[in-house]
Design an enzyme around this catalytic site. Structure first.
Site, PDB file in Angstrom:
ATOM      1  N   GLU A  10       0.690  -1.248   0.031  1.00 38.91           N
ATOM      2  CA  GLU A  10       0.052  -0.074  -0.069  1.00 38.91           C
ATOM      3  C   GLU A  10       0.794   1.083  -0.187  1.00 38.91           C
ATOM      4  OE1 GLU A  10      -4.234   0.540   1.035  1.00 38.91           O
ATOM      5  OE2 GLU A  10      -3.878  -0.841   2.699  1.00 38.91           O
ATOM      6  N   TYR A  51       0.172  -7.606  -2.165  1.00 41.34           N
ATOM      7  CA  TYR A  51      -1.112  -7.073  -1.429  1.00 41.34           C
ATOM      8  C   TYR A  51      -2.413  -7.637  -2.166  1.00 41.34           C
ATOM      9  CZ  TYR A  51      -4.390  -3.474  -0.316  1.00 41.34           C
ATOM     10  OH  TYR A  51      -5.579  -2.726   0.076  1.00 41.34           O
ATOM     11  N   ASP A  77       0.284  -8.587   2.789  1.00 46.44           N
ATOM     12  CA  ASP A  77      -0.860  -8.310   3.321  1.00 46.44           C
ATOM     13  C   ASP A  77      -1.901  -9.360   2.219  1.00 46.44           C
ATOM     14  OD1 ASP A  77      -3.661  -7.726   3.877  1.00 46.44           O
ATOM     15  OD2 ASP A  77      -3.316  -5.647   3.803  1.00 46.44           O
ATOM     16  N   ASN A 114      -4.974 -10.380   3.292  1.00 44.31           N
ATOM     17  CA  ASN A 114      -6.583 -10.139   3.540  1.00 44.31           C
ATOM     18  C   ASN A 114      -7.320 -11.211   3.519  1.00 44.31           C
ATOM     19  OD1 ASN A 114      -6.766  -7.125   3.801  1.00 44.31           O
ATOM     20  ND2 ASN A 114      -6.409  -6.766   1.453  1.00 44.31           N
ATOM     21  N   ASP A 137      -2.426   1.069  10.074  1.00 37.34           N
ATOM     22  CA  ASP A 137      -3.444   0.132  10.632  1.00 37.34           C
ATOM     23  C   ASP A 137      -2.806  -1.151  10.890  1.00 37.34           C
ATOM     24  OD1 ASP A 137      -3.682   0.030   7.863  1.00 37.34           O
ATOM     25  OD2 ASP A 137      -5.789   0.124   7.933  1.00 37.34           O
TER      26      ASP A 137
END
Length: 263
Positions: A34, A108, A149, A151, A252
């Site tokens: 990101e 990502y 990441d 997800n 985050d």
DNA sequence: ATGTCCACTAGGAGTGGA
């Protein structure tokens, strides 16, 4: 050798935080996700000043991935074949030299938004492409790392609220089957190798004081081939870098770090 | 409490994404 992954939620907004992390933790190689930045705007100089060379695969506004390394690094490829139109989400490089060199990919994965959104089946298809792609080069006798990441919450243990969220986005059987299929090409979740029963999170929503209420998910992983597992010394999720520091807002996500033997 | 943060477009505050 120390390897790491971190979704930094905007490189521009996180520069001071990232520099502090590099200075304090001194990873040899780190995958960043990101970036939210075009390649032409990537600030190579401040990283070079700290001894890191970067390879990047960015785009304007969203997504974007990079690998920073203080070992010799050579770009192998950028973009997941067949899924380029879903954003800049994957980059792969050879890091280090000789017998301890790593085939290092950071990614990502698509969020999916919700199970009734068009992005959900696209997310599943993205993982199908990822599995096929990884199966093309992951071998037991060479050191390969896929990190980033993902997800996806792989098991109920990895969610703060599996009872209510089971079946919802990140927590579905379809996503978990994709994660298991990826692992099945010959990878291990390095955190779980060392901590099979510990509940630990890598992401906490900015909203609602989630971090302090311990309401998180474990969705950021370092995956390694068998040769990497044999070199694995320790893994940690660095919650300290999810905390607000003086004059700086945290991402985050927390970084995940592993120590490997040699190099 | 749907309670935060980022980047973009603009030239201030709203929008989309996570």
């Amino acid at each position: 050798m120390q390897i790491a992954t971190w979704n930094i939620n905007g490189l521009r907004a996180r520069m001071d935080f990232i520099k502090l992390f590099l200075e304090e933790r001194e990873p040899d190689v780190i995958g960043l996700q990101e970036l939210k930045m075009e390649d032409g705007k990537f600030p190579h100089e401040p990283f070079e000043a700290l001894g890191y060379e970067a390879v990047t695969h960015g785009q304007k506004s969203w997504n974007g991935v990079a690998i920073l390394s203080r070992l010799p690094i050579e770009l192998i490829e950028a973009g997941l074949p067949g899924q380029e139109d879903f954003g800049s989400r994957l980059i792969r490089a050879r890091v280090g030299e000789g017998e301890f060199a790593l085939d290092f990919t950071t990614l990502y994965c698509p969020n999916g938004k919700s199970t009734d959104h068009d992005d959900f089946p696209r997310k599943l298809a993205w993982f199908d492409s990822l599995r096929k792609w990884a199966g093309g080069f992951v071998r037991s006798d060479t050191s390969a790392v896929l990190c980033g990441d993902f997800n996806i919450v792989p098991t109920g243990l990895d969610s703060w609220n599996e009872d209510d969220f089971g079946g919802f986005i990140f927590h579905t059987d379809e996503e978990r089957a994709r994660m298991a299929a990826l692992i099945d090409v010959g990878l291990s979740d390095l955190y779980r190798e060392r901590e099979p029963d510990t509940q630990a999170f890598s992401w906490w929503d900015y909203r609602g004081g989630s971090f302090h209420r311990k309401r998180g998910l474990r969705i950021d992983f370092l995956l390694g081939s068998k040769a990497v597992v044999e070199r694995l010394r320790s893994v940690e999720i660095d919650r300290d870098f999810r905390k607000k520091k003086e004059g700086m807002t945290a991402s985050d996500h927390a970084p995940v770090i592993a120590h490997l033997d040699a190099g």
